[in-house]
Scaffold this active site. Structure first.
Site, PDB file in Angstrom:
ATOM      1  N   HIS A  24       0.879  -1.174   0.000  1.00 20.79           N
ATOM      2  CA  HIS A  24       0.000   0.000   0.000  1.00 20.79           C
ATOM      3  C   HIS A  24       0.912   1.218   0.000  1.00 20.79           C
ATOM      4  CE1 HIS A  24      -3.525  -2.509   1.172  1.00 20.79           C
ATOM      5  NE2 HIS A  24      -2.566  -3.247   1.729  1.00 20.79           N
ATOM      6  N   GLU A 205      -6.979 -12.514   6.073  1.00 16.83           N
ATOM      7  CA  GLU A 205      -5.937 -11.887   6.916  1.00 16.83           C
ATOM      8  C   GLU A 205      -6.418 -12.079   8.366  1.00 16.83           C
ATOM      9  OE1 GLU A 205      -5.613  -7.630   6.469  1.00 16.83           O
ATOM     10  OE2 GLU A 205      -3.673  -7.524   7.516  1.00 16.83           O
ATOM     11  N   ASP A 283       3.489  -5.033   2.553  1.00 19.51           N
ATOM     12  CA  ASP A 283       2.197  -4.487   2.993  1.00 19.51           C
ATOM     13  C   ASP A 283       2.289  -2.981   3.281  1.00 19.51           C
ATOM     14  OD1 ASP A 283      -0.521  -4.688   3.485  1.00 19.51           O
ATOM     15  OD2 ASP A 283      -0.347  -5.766   5.384  1.00 19.51           O
ATOM     16  N   ASP A 284       2.675  -2.612   4.495  1.00 16.81           N
ATOM     17  CA  ASP A 284       2.787  -1.200   4.903  1.00 16.81           C
ATOM     18  C   ASP A 284       4.135  -1.021   5.614  1.00 16.81           C
ATOM     19  OD1 ASP A 284      -0.091  -0.236   4.338  1.00 16.81           O
ATOM     20  OD2 ASP A 284      -0.377  -2.066   5.492  1.00 16.81           O
TER      21      ASP A 284
HETATM   22  N1  ADE Z   1      -4.787  -1.284   4.201  1.00  9.60           N
HETATM   23  C1  ADE Z   1      -3.477  -1.100   4.384  1.00  9.60           C
HETATM   24  N2  ADE Z   1      -2.930  -2.209   4.905  1.00  9.60           N
HETATM   25  C2  ADE Z   1      -3.921  -3.122   5.042  1.00  9.60           C
HETATM   26  C3  ADE Z   1      -3.988  -4.446   5.513  1.00  9.60           C
HETATM   27  N3  ADE Z   1      -2.919  -5.102   5.974  1.00  9.60           N
HETATM   28  N4  ADE Z   1      -5.195  -5.059   5.531  1.00  9.60           N
HETATM   29  C4  ADE Z   1      -6.267  -4.428   5.098  1.00  9.60           C
HETATM   30  N5  ADE Z   1      -6.260  -3.176   4.634  1.00  9.60           N
HETATM   31  C5  ADE Z   1      -5.095  -2.520   4.602  1.00  9.60           C
HETATM   32 ZN    ZN Z   2      -2.562  -5.092   2.609  1.00  6.66          ZN
END
Ligand code: ADE
Ligand code: ZN
Length: 343
Positions: A24, A205, A283-284
């Protein structure tokens, strides 16, 4: 005893050409850049310093992260902000040996604050072009719908983005998973399919295996983002393996959001042993303690993985990407050369 990868193994992991398929771009906003943008754009922040903000990155679940992540994204205002954000990511991606990046972005997080769609997509698309020219990285964008909002809002967002249709290759589904099953977005994904867009979705998740099934069956998802909870259903694991559905797994994210208590408990080895097309992703990264290579290194330290597993993971990532077939074939040939040279 777990051991950090040797310098030779770390260099090997870095050399492997890889794709990052679950990133993201708003989640790559480092606290320092966040504060600089807040200052430039006159956006007030809840934390007094970079250190205080970083200290707040102590999450108990997905929602506790999302609350902070959306607040952080509020500093992004202009086309230049989005371009700079993505360029900072691409510099790190190049250092990690990434040859292909498919970036998620959350337009609704920005348009809801009055940021024009053209500023979001224009800035990110310009960075993608620069990534090719300046870093040799092939990059594309995937527009994500926020699943805590309504399907009508997702449909409106897709329509609003259509003037920039040539700048994104697919749609995704993210944000709060529990209570927001994929079937809520059946119509907007059907519309995306009519438009020739690729489709992916976060599922499994925190949510149950049934969400992975409906992402496949109702949304037509070509890849499942996360998907780690598939192991709760042996029949689903068999199906995913038989179909070759890629899973974009994010190990450091899973630990930070308490999906697994620690990396040593992660089911990555089990997923691989089941014959699943697993890929590793960050991911982030600004929130979860590391970029793609950090994820690889942490996994190789905590889990029983071999150099052959590394080659397999890199191969999966290239095969699962939405890059043109000839381009994928060229990277795969390059991968086999690096693999043949060994650690
Ligand atoms: N948006 C950003 N990271 C996310 C994640 N791990 N799961 C769901 N939405 C997200
Ligand atoms: Zn994600």
């Amino acid at each position: 005893m777990p051991q950090a990868p040797t310098p030779a193994l770390a260099a090997f992991l870095r050399r492997l050409p890889k794709a990052e398929l679950h990133l993201h771009i708003e989640g790559s906003l480092e606290p320092e850049q966040l504060f600089a943008l807040a200052h430039r754009n006159g956006v007030p922040l809840a934390h007094a310093s970079v250190e205080a903000l970083r200290a707040a990155y102590d999450f108990t679940d997905l929602q506790s992260f999302l609350d902070i992540y959306y607040a952080g994204a509020s500093v992004l205002r202009t086309e230049l902000d989005f371009e700079e954000l993505a360029m900072a990511y691409f510099a790190r991606a190049a250092a990690d040996g990434i040859v292909r990046a498919e970036l998620f972005f959350d337009p609704q997080t920005h348009t809801a604050r009055g940021v024009p769609m053209g500023a979001v997509i224009g800035g990110l698309a310009r960075a993608c072009r620069r990534a090719a020219a300046e870093h040799g990285i092939s990059a594309d964008l995937i527009l994500c719908f926020l699943r805590h909002l309504s399907e009508a809002e997702a449909l409106q967002t897709l329509d609003e983005a259509l003037p920039w249709r040539q700048h994104f290759i697919g749609v995704g589904l993210d944000s709060s998973e529990r209570g927001h099953p994929p079937e809520k977005f059946a119509r907007v994904f059907a519309r995306a399919a009519e438009l020739g867009l690729h489709r992916v979705a976060h599922a499994g998740e925190e949510g149950p295996p049934a969400y992975i099934e409906s992402a496949l069956d109702v949304l037509g998802a070509e890849r499942i983002d996360h998907g780690v909870r598939c192991t709760d259903s042996p029949a689903l694991v068999q199906r995913l393996a038989a179909q070759g559905t890629p899973l974009t797994v994010c190990p450091l994210s899973n630990v930070k959001l308490c999906v697994f208590p620690d990396l040593a408990s992660h089911n990555l080895p089990a997923l691989l042993a089941s014959g699943l097309k697993v890929t590793l992703n960050s991911d982030d990264p600004a929130y979860f303690g590391g970029y793609l290579l950090d994820n690889w290194l942490a996994c190789f330290e905590a889990l029983p993985l071999t150099p052959a597993d590394a080659v397999r993971l890199a191969r999966h990532s290239l095969e699962a990407s939405f890059a043109p077939v000839a381009q994928r074939a060229a990277w795969l040939a390059q991968l086999e050369q690096v693999a043949a040279q060994g650690v």
